[in-house]
Design a protein around this motif. Structure first.
Motif, PDB file in Angstrom:
ATOM      1  N   GLY A  52      27.620 -33.871 -32.937  1.00  0.00           N
ATOM      2  CA  GLY A  52      28.436 -34.831 -32.202  1.00  0.00           C
ATOM      3  C   GLY A  52      29.858 -34.915 -32.706  1.00  0.00           C
ATOM      4  N   GLY A  53      30.113 -34.362 -33.907  1.00  0.00           N
ATOM      5  CA  GLY A  53      31.463 -34.424 -34.450  1.00  0.00           C
ATOM      6  C   GLY A  53      32.467 -33.693 -33.581  1.00  0.00           C
ATOM      7  N   GLY A  54      32.208 -32.417 -33.326  1.00  0.00           N
ATOM      8  CA  GLY A  54      33.113 -31.647 -32.477  1.00  0.00           C
ATOM      9  C   GLY A  54      33.174 -32.199 -31.071  1.00  0.00           C
ATOM     10  N   LEU A  55      32.036 -32.688 -30.563  1.00  0.00           N
ATOM     11  CA  LEU A  55      32.005 -33.217 -29.200  1.00  0.00           C
ATOM     12  C   LEU A  55      32.864 -34.457 -29.056  1.00  0.00           C
ATOM     13  N   THR A  56      32.781 -35.402 -29.996  1.00  0.00           N
ATOM     14  CA  THR A  56      33.596 -36.616 -29.879  1.00  0.00           C
ATOM     15  C   THR A  56      35.077 -36.304 -30.060  1.00  0.00           C
ATOM     16  N   ALA A  57      35.388 -35.308 -30.888  1.00  0.00           N
ATOM     17  CA  ALA A  57      36.788 -34.879 -31.005  1.00  0.00           C
ATOM     18  C   ALA A  57      37.288 -34.317 -29.685  1.00  0.00           C
ATOM     19  N   LEU A  58      36.468 -33.477 -29.062  1.00  0.00           N
ATOM     20  CA  LEU A  58      36.820 -32.915 -27.754  1.00  0.00           C
ATOM     21  C   LEU A  58      37.008 -34.028 -26.734  1.00  0.00           C
ATOM     22  N   TYR A  59      36.095 -35.003 -26.727  1.00  0.00           N
ATOM     23  CA  TYR A  59      36.205 -36.097 -25.772  1.00  0.00           C
ATOM     24  C   TYR A  59      37.514 -36.860 -25.949  1.00  0.00           C
ATOM     25  N   GLN A  60      37.799 -37.286 -27.170  1.00  0.00           N
ATOM     26  CA  GLN A  60      38.976 -38.117 -27.381  1.00  0.00           C
ATOM     27  C   GLN A  60      40.254 -37.349 -27.059  1.00  0.00           C
ATOM     28  N   SER A  61      40.286 -36.070 -27.391  1.00  0.00           N
ATOM     29  CA  SER A  61      41.435 -35.231 -27.064  1.00  0.00           C
ATOM     30  C   SER A  61      41.681 -35.208 -25.560  1.00  0.00           C
ATOM     31  N   GLN A  62      40.613 -35.017 -24.796  1.00  0.00           N
ATOM     32  CA  GLN A  62      40.765 -34.940 -23.342  1.00  0.00           C
ATOM     33  C   GLN A  62      40.967 -36.309 -22.709  1.00  0.00           C
ATOM     34  N   ALA A  63      40.493 -37.356 -23.368  1.00  0.00           N
ATOM     35  CA  ALA A  63      40.755 -38.704 -22.865  1.00  0.00           C
ATOM     36  C   ALA A  63      42.219 -39.095 -23.060  1.00  0.00           C
ATOM     37  N   GLU A  64      42.784 -38.694 -24.198  1.00  0.00           N
ATOM     38  CA  GLU A  64      44.179 -39.048 -24.480  1.00  0.00           C
ATOM     39  C   GLU A  64      45.166 -38.150 -23.735  1.00  0.00           C
ATOM     40  N   SER A  65      44.837 -36.860 -23.636  1.00  0.00           N
ATOM     41  CA  SER A  65      45.770 -35.904 -23.025  1.00  0.00           C
ATOM     42  C   SER A  65      44.985 -34.731 -22.457  1.00  0.00           C
ATOM     43  N   PRO A  66      44.437 -34.878 -21.264  1.00  0.00           N
ATOM     44  CA  PRO A  66      43.541 -33.853 -20.724  1.00  0.00           C
ATOM     45  C   PRO A  66      44.256 -32.544 -20.406  1.00  0.00           C
ATOM     46  N   THR A  67      43.584 -31.447 -20.721  1.00  0.00           N
ATOM     47  CA  THR A  67      44.143 -30.109 -20.497  1.00  0.00           C
ATOM     48  C   THR A  67      43.131 -29.139 -19.890  1.00  0.00           C
ATOM     49  N   ILE A  68      41.845 -29.433 -19.976  1.00  0.00           N
ATOM     50  CA  ILE A  68      40.797 -28.475 -19.607  1.00  0.00           C
ATOM     51  C   ILE A  68      40.480 -28.620 -18.125  1.00  0.00           C
ATOM     52  N   THR A  69      40.659 -27.559 -17.377  1.00  0.00           N
ATOM     53  CA  THR A  69      40.478 -27.606 -15.927  1.00  0.00           C
ATOM     54  C   THR A  69      39.169 -26.975 -15.459  1.00  0.00           C
ATOM     55  N   SER A  70      38.429 -26.329 -16.371  1.00  0.00           N
ATOM     56  CA  SER A  70      37.153 -25.719 -15.997  1.00  0.00           C
ATOM     57  C   SER A  70      36.383 -25.373 -17.257  1.00  0.00           C
ATOM     58  N   THR A  71      35.140 -24.969 -17.079  1.00  0.00           N
ATOM     59  CA  THR A  71      34.387 -24.394 -18.192  1.00  0.00           C
ATOM     60  C   THR A  71      34.941 -22.998 -18.487  1.00  0.00           C
ATOM     61  N   PRO A  72      34.564 -22.396 -19.605  1.00  0.00           N
ATOM     62  CA  PRO A  72      35.031 -21.030 -19.883  1.00  0.00           C
ATOM     63  C   PRO A  72      34.596 -20.002 -18.837  1.00  0.00           C
ATOM     64  N   ALA A  73      33.534 -20.311 -18.072  1.00  0.00           N
ATOM     65  CA  ALA A  73      33.104 -19.411 -17.001  1.00  0.00           C
ATOM     66  C   ALA A  73      33.850 -19.664 -15.702  1.00  0.00           C
ATOM     67  N   GLY A  74      34.751 -20.644 -15.705  1.00  0.00           N
ATOM     68  CA  GLY A  74      35.538 -20.941 -14.517  1.00  0.00           C
ATOM     69  C   GLY A  74      34.906 -21.947 -13.572  1.00  0.00           C
ATOM     70  N   ASP A  75      33.878 -22.646 -14.060  1.00  0.00           N
ATOM     71  CA  ASP A  75      33.160 -23.607 -13.218  1.00  0.00           C
ATOM     72  C   ASP A  75      33.669 -25.031 -13.432  1.00  0.00           C
ATOM     73  N   PRO A  76      33.339 -25.958 -12.505  1.00  0.00           N
ATOM     74  CA  PRO A  76      33.619 -27.374 -12.768  1.00  0.00           C
ATOM     75  C   PRO A  76      32.831 -27.834 -13.983  1.00  0.00           C
ATOM     76  N   PRO A  77      33.289 -28.926 -14.620  1.00  0.00           N
ATOM     77  CA  PRO A  77      34.253 -29.916 -14.135  1.00  0.00           C
ATOM     78  C   PRO A  77      35.688 -29.634 -14.575  1.00  0.00           C
ATOM     79  N   ASP A  78      36.601 -30.249 -13.842  1.00  0.00           N
ATOM     80  CA  ASP A  78      38.012 -30.275 -14.203  1.00  0.00           C
ATOM     81  C   ASP A  78      38.262 -31.593 -14.941  1.00  0.00           C
TER      82      ASP A  78
END
Length: 377
Positions: free
Chosen positions: A114-140
């Motif tokens: 959960g450490g890496g996951l919560t870091a990823l969450y907070q990063s995208q909550a504060e300043s979202p940048t990820i528009t797809s999964t690495p395979a090009g699928d949703p979510p944006d």
């Protein structure tokens, strides 16, 4: 008092959860432990796939006046099709749900993976940048509703699933379909190589681990390209990865030294390396890219922590056999501001099993940190 929370989730267009009951319910689940007299602060402890409804810390925080939630994602108990980006959506649903319940301060606790996951969450909550999964699928994630948390607790955490998976990957396996065919020059369990392990062996070993991860990723990309030729056909496939618990630190405690004993949470490393219930043995093509690929996964904890602004405490157990001191230091060093703290839990194992005095100590320390950072309400 304990309350089961049914949190509405954002459904996926694909069937990534086997259970029809779970899909119909359309919820992720949490267990709320309420403090006597109520609390306007809640600590939500989460992991990508582990069942945290009965997390050991919950009742202890509630006894100390802090509401606590053990939060699950949609992938509870089965990460074979897990997408880290959907886990981010699930945390967003939970944070929004808790805000609507009236909590003024929400702290995300990332335990283990959960450490890496919560870091990823907070990063995208504060300043979202990820528009797809690495395979090009949703979510944006740039279009998702991701309310930021007010603080982060990294508890016996590692930097991210792809990072730790690569550190554990067995490079002696030379045939992905025959795990018993091994390269003796890279065999962690051949006593001729150690322990102790030479610096030269460790360098070759780490390079070979990276190479194996990248070979699997190249194969995954080829498989997805072949599937894409029939857009009306199957677009994902499952596969097996053998040998996923072979970090040299499991057998040589002089590497990244701590108070731990040799071995793993699942027994001796040689046995744990091959057991079916081990880390990341069963996955799918698309999940591999999101969850396990060192070059593709978005879940790089230190990178994303470097994009966050909230108070952060990093706690690590000095006898932890899963997450090592170097992990804690990398996580702590990545936080870009001064409102951070690194705390060693002396003698603490990964989940503090059989260590009730340390569970109480950790709960006390968390409450103190909340108070010091104006996170207690």
């Amino acid at each position: 008092m304990v309350e089961l929370l049914g949190i509405p989730m954002i459904a996926s267009a694909s069937i990534d959860v086997y259970s029809g009951v779970s899909r119909i319910a359309g919820k992720v689940w949490g267990s709320l432990h309420r403090a006597p007299g109520g609390s306007k602060t809640v600590v939500a402890v989460v992991h990508p796939s582990s069942n945290f409804l009965g997390h050991y810390l919950l009742p202890h925080l509630a006894e100390r006046g802090i509401d606590a939630v053990g939060l699950n994602t949609r992938y509870i108990g089965n990460d074979s099709t897990l997408l880290m980006e959907n886990c981010v959506l699930d945390i967003g649903s939970a944070v929004r749900f808790l805000r609507e319940r009236g909590y003024e301060k929400i702290v995300l606790g990332g335990n283990s993976g959960g450490g890496g996951l919560t870091a990823l969450y907070q990063s995208q909550a504060e300043s979202p940048t990820i528009t797809s999964t690495p395979a090009g699928d949703p979510p944006d994630l740039t279009k998702a509703d991701l309310p930021p948390a007010d603080g982060l607790l990294q508890l016996m955490a590692h930097p991210g699933r792809a990072i730790v998976y690569t550190e554990w990957l067995d490079p002696a396996i030379v045939d992905e379909h025959d795990p018993l065919r091994r390269d003796p020059e890279l065999d962690l369990f051949d006593p001729r190589n150690g322990p102790p392990f030479s610096a030269e062996f460790l360098q070759r070993y780490r390079e070979a681990q990276l190479a194996r991860n990248r070979r699997i990723t190249a194969w995954v990309r080829d498989q997805l390209a072949a599937l894409a030729k029939d857009p009306d056909g199957v677009q994902d496939l499952p596969f097996v990865v053998h040998g996923t618990t072979a970090d040299p630190r499991f057998v040589d405690v002089t590497i990244d030294p701590s108070d731990r004993v040799a071995g793993t949470m699942w027994g001796p490393a040689k046995q744990a390396n091959m057991i079916p219930a081990g880390l990341g043995h069963h996955t799918s093509l698309r999940s591999w890219l999101s969850q396990w690929s060192i070059d593709d996964s978005n879940c790089d904890g230190p990178y994303h922590l470097g994009r966050t602004s909230v108070p952060t405490m990093v706690m690590y157990g000095t006898a932890d056999q899963v997450c090592f001191p170097a992990h804690a230091r990398a996580i702590y060093d990545a936080v870009p501001h001064d409102r951070k703290e690194l705390v060693a839990v002396e003698g603490g194992s990964h989940y503090l099993q059989g260590q009730p005095e340390l569970v109480a100590w950790v709960a006390d320390r968390v409450v103190t940190w909340l108070e010091q950072n104006d996170l207690r309400r």
